[in-house]
Write a protein that holds these residues in place. Structure first.
Motif, PDB file in Angstrom:
ATOM      1  N   PRO A 241      -1.609  10.709  33.735  1.00  0.00           N
ATOM      2  CA  PRO A 241      -2.437   9.856  32.866  1.00  0.00           C
ATOM      3  C   PRO A 241      -1.634   9.097  31.823  1.00  0.00           C
ATOM      4  O   PRO A 241      -1.875   7.904  31.603  1.00  0.00           O
ATOM      5  N   TYR A 242      -0.679   9.759  31.177  1.00  0.00           N
ATOM      6  CA  TYR A 242       0.064   9.054  30.126  1.00  0.00           C
ATOM      7  C   TYR A 242       0.945   7.955  30.707  1.00  0.00           C
ATOM      8  O   TYR A 242       1.127   6.883  30.109  1.00  0.00           O
ATOM      9  N   GLN A 243       1.497   8.176  31.922  1.00  0.00           N
ATOM     10  CA  GLN A 243       2.292   7.125  32.571  1.00  0.00           C
ATOM     11  C   GLN A 243       1.417   5.938  32.967  1.00  0.00           C
ATOM     12  O   GLN A 243       1.820   4.782  32.825  1.00  0.00           O
ATOM     13  N   PHE A 244       0.192   6.235  33.430  1.00  0.00           N
ATOM     14  CA  PHE A 244      -0.719   5.163  33.822  1.00  0.00           C
ATOM     15  C   PHE A 244      -1.118   4.319  32.617  1.00  0.00           C
ATOM     16  O   PHE A 244      -1.113   3.085  32.675  1.00  0.00           O
ATOM     17  N   VAL A 245      -1.468   4.988  31.515  1.00  0.00           N
ATOM     18  CA  VAL A 245      -1.864   4.257  30.308  1.00  0.00           C
ATOM     19  C   VAL A 245      -0.718   3.369  29.825  1.00  0.00           C
ATOM     20  O   VAL A 245      -0.923   2.205  29.447  1.00  0.00           O
ATOM     21  N   LEU A 246       0.501   3.896  29.855  1.00  0.00           N
ATOM     22  CA  LEU A 246       1.653   3.096  29.435  1.00  0.00           C
ATOM     23  C   LEU A 246       1.830   1.887  30.350  1.00  0.00           C
ATOM     24  O   LEU A 246       2.082   0.768  29.881  1.00  0.00           O
ATOM     25  N   GLN A 247       1.683   2.083  31.660  1.00  0.00           N
ATOM     26  CA  GLN A 247       1.788   0.961  32.598  1.00  0.00           C
ATOM     27  C   GLN A 247       0.765  -0.120  32.290  1.00  0.00           C
ATOM     28  O   GLN A 247       1.079  -1.316  32.315  1.00  0.00           O
ATOM     29  N   GLN A 248      -0.462   0.298  31.999  1.00  0.00           N
ATOM     30  CA  GLN A 248      -1.512  -0.667  31.705  1.00  0.00           C
ATOM     31  C   GLN A 248      -1.240  -1.414  30.416  1.00  0.00           C
ATOM     32  O   GLN A 248      -1.551  -2.608  30.291  1.00  0.00           O
ATOM     33  N   ARG A 249      -0.653  -0.758  29.450  1.00  0.00           N
ATOM     34  CA  ARG A 249      -0.325  -1.428  28.185  1.00  0.00           C
ATOM     35  C   ARG A 249       0.770  -2.466  28.396  1.00  0.00           C
ATOM     36  O   ARG A 249       0.721  -3.561  27.817  1.00  0.00           O
ATOM     37  N   ILE A 250       1.739  -2.140  29.218  1.00  0.00           N
ATOM     38  CA  ILE A 250       2.800  -3.105  29.521  1.00  0.00           C
ATOM     39  C   ILE A 250       2.221  -4.307  30.261  1.00  0.00           C
ATOM     40  O   ILE A 250       2.564  -5.467  29.961  1.00  0.00           O
ATOM     41  N   GLU A 251       1.334  -4.065  31.226  1.00  0.00           N
ATOM     42  CA  GLU A 251       0.735  -5.164  31.981  1.00  0.00           C
ATOM     43  C   GLU A 251      -0.103  -6.065  31.074  1.00  0.00           C
ATOM     44  O   GLU A 251      -0.063  -7.293  31.200  1.00  0.00           O
ATOM     45  N   ARG A 252      -0.865  -5.461  30.162  1.00  0.00           N
ATOM     46  CA  ARG A 252      -1.650  -6.283  29.231  1.00  0.00           C
ATOM     47  C   ARG A 252      -0.726  -7.068  28.310  1.00  0.00           C
ATOM     48  O   ARG A 252      -1.008  -8.235  27.981  1.00  0.00           O
ATOM     49  N   SER A 277       8.178  -2.901  17.185  1.00  0.00           N
ATOM     50  CA  SER A 277       9.364  -2.179  17.617  1.00  0.00           C
ATOM     51  C   SER A 277       9.033  -1.232  18.776  1.00  0.00           C
ATOM     52  O   SER A 277       9.810  -1.114  19.739  1.00  0.00           O
ATOM     53  N   HIS A 278       7.888  -0.565  18.686  1.00  0.00           N
ATOM     54  CA  HIS A 278       7.436   0.348  19.738  1.00  0.00           C
ATOM     55  C   HIS A 278       7.224  -0.428  21.041  1.00  0.00           C
ATOM     56  O   HIS A 278       7.661   0.010  22.118  1.00  0.00           O
ATOM     57  N   LEU A 279       6.580  -1.570  20.948  1.00  0.00           N
ATOM     58  CA  LEU A 279       6.372  -2.418  22.127  1.00  0.00           C
ATOM     59  C   LEU A 279       7.710  -2.850  22.719  1.00  0.00           C
ATOM     60  O   LEU A 279       7.919  -2.774  23.934  1.00  0.00           O
ATOM     61  N   THR A 280       8.613  -3.313  21.867  1.00  0.00           N
ATOM     62  CA  THR A 280       9.894  -3.826  22.340  1.00  0.00           C
ATOM     63  C   THR A 280      10.680  -2.755  23.096  1.00  0.00           C
ATOM     64  O   THR A 280      11.232  -3.011  24.176  1.00  0.00           O
ATOM     65  N   THR A 281      10.703  -1.539  22.542  1.00  0.00           N
ATOM     66  CA  THR A 281      11.450  -0.447  23.171  1.00  0.00           C
ATOM     67  C   THR A 281      10.925  -0.145  24.570  1.00  0.00           C
ATOM     68  O   THR A 281      11.692  -0.053  25.545  1.00  0.00           O
ATOM     69  N   LEU A 282       9.604   0.017  24.689  1.00  0.00           N
ATOM     70  CA  LEU A 282       9.019   0.402  25.971  1.00  0.00           C
ATOM     71  C   LEU A 282       8.948  -0.773  26.944  1.00  0.00           C
ATOM     72  O   LEU A 282       9.057  -0.586  28.160  1.00  0.00           O
ATOM     73  N   PHE A 283       8.753  -1.973  26.421  1.00  0.00           N
ATOM     74  CA  PHE A 283       8.705  -3.167  27.275  1.00  0.00           C
ATOM     75  C   PHE A 283      10.075  -3.398  27.917  1.00  0.00           C
ATOM     76  O   PHE A 283      10.178  -3.669  29.119  1.00  0.00           O
ATOM     77  N   ARG A 284      11.137  -3.274  27.116  1.00  0.00           N
ATOM     78  CA  ARG A 284      12.488  -3.449  27.660  1.00  0.00           C
ATOM     79  C   ARG A 284      12.807  -2.368  28.692  1.00  0.00           C
ATOM     80  O   ARG A 284      13.420  -2.638  29.725  1.00  0.00           O
ATOM     81  N   LYS A 285      12.374  -1.135  28.404  1.00  0.00           N
ATOM     82  CA  LYS A 285      12.618  -0.038  29.341  1.00  0.00           C
ATOM     83  C   LYS A 285      11.914  -0.275  30.676  1.00  0.00           C
ATOM     84  O   LYS A 285      12.435   0.053  31.736  1.00  0.00           O
ATOM     85  N   SER A 286      10.735  -0.892  30.624  1.00  0.00           N
ATOM     86  CA  SER A 286       9.948  -1.126  31.837  1.00  0.00           C
ATOM     87  C   SER A 286      10.395  -2.368  32.593  1.00  0.00           C
ATOM     88  O   SER A 286      10.447  -2.367  33.829  1.00  0.00           O
TER      89      SER A 286
END
Length: 297
Positions: A241-252, A277-286
């Motif tokens: 679930p947490y991976q799915f939610v993160l994926q959806q946030r990146i897609e949005r 900053s939180h967005l940038t870190t995870l967006f770059r990782k994805s």
């Protein structure tokens, strides 16, 4: 509330109420808003802890151990050898006392009794849940989970509250299976979530993606415990679930970044990230690029 202390015979005499004094706490998940669990990295001076009744289930992973530790049993203190890597389990409502003469450093995890009881509510009657007292236990899984949560805290909880709550659920299930007086039988499901319930969960995630989604809320949508929900969701979707939610946030975020009138900081909040900053870190990782670079591609 805090620990009240006074010097007695060279040691601090303490009476735990609810929380540890700030001078003992090196790291805490108190601001992470994980439901039902609290992780702390603690460093204690020599202490003498009076007879107290645990108000939650309590686990400690020894990091640095004193030369001499004494535990009270049958009204008398006896020496106990605790080594780095040992796990101690103190169940809810257990009366205990402990004292030591040198500095002690531990990872400490407290679990609300209701959180543990509800973890696999389909298999265990909550009124019968009782964990057993253990001292100096070797348990690689508990060690792995506590260090994973510590790393999550140290990096600013990039995986969100769902990660912490899922790890807490896995730990609670492990305790119930290995350290409970009541043996539970976990039913094995192979087909994932029913399509109707899966659709409800996916719709809920999209509706509340900008908010701090709780694992318990997703589980309640399906009428399942958190443990079974996590297992069946992963069977259905291929990710937790947490991976799915993160994926959806990146897609949005990808979609909203196309709207160049929106500030990147606003995009972060609209997608459920704590800040830019939180967005940038995870967006770059994805994606391999920052949100700013992605916007300008």
């Amino acid at each position: 509330m805090s620990l009240h202390q006074r010097e007695i015979g060279g040691q601090a005499k303490v009476k735990p109420d609810a929380e540890h004094p700030a001078e003992f706490v090196l790291l805490s998940s108190g601001t992470a808003a994980w439901d039902g669990i609290l992780l702390e990295h603690l460093k204690f001076p020599p202490l003498d802890i009076s007879d107290v009744c645990a108000v939650r289930h309590h686990l400690t992973l020894q990091l640095k151990t004193p030369r001499k530790v004494e535990l009270k049993a049958n009204g008398k203190f006896n020496c106990q050898q605790l080594l780095p890597g040992n796990v101690c389990i103190t169940p809810f409502q257990h009366l205990h006392a402990i004292r030591w003469e040198d500095e002690m450093e531990v990872l400490s995890l407290t679990l609300e009794p209701e959180f543990v009881a509800q973890t696999i509510q389909e298999s265990v009657n909550a009124d019968r849940v009782e964990l057993m007292m253990h001292r100096g236990q070797k348990d690689p899984l508990i060690r792995e989970i506590l260090f994973a949560l510590k790393t999550e805290l140290e990096t600013g909880c990039p995986s969100g509250r769902l990660y912490g709550e899922a790890m807490g659920t896995a730990l609670a299930v492990h305790l119930l299976k290995r350290y409970s007086t009541v043996q539970s039988t976990l039913t094995a499901y192979e087909d994932g979530l029913p399509q109707r319930k899966l659709s409800q969960v996916l719709e809920y995630v999209q509706t509340y993606l900008d908010q701090d989604i709780k694992l318990v809320d997703l589980a309640e949508l399906t009428g399942m415990s958190q443990y079974y929900f996590c297992r069946l969701f992963k069977q259905s979707m291929g990710v937790s679930p947490y991976q799915f939610v993160l994926q959806q946030r990146i897609e949005r975020a990808k979609q909203l970044l196309q709207q160049k009138e929106l500030a990147i900081a606003d995009v972060a909040l609209l997608c459920g990230f704590k800040n830019q900053s939180h967005l940038t870190t995870l967006f770059r990782k994805s994606t391999g690029v920052t949100p700013r670079i992605f916007r300008n591609l």
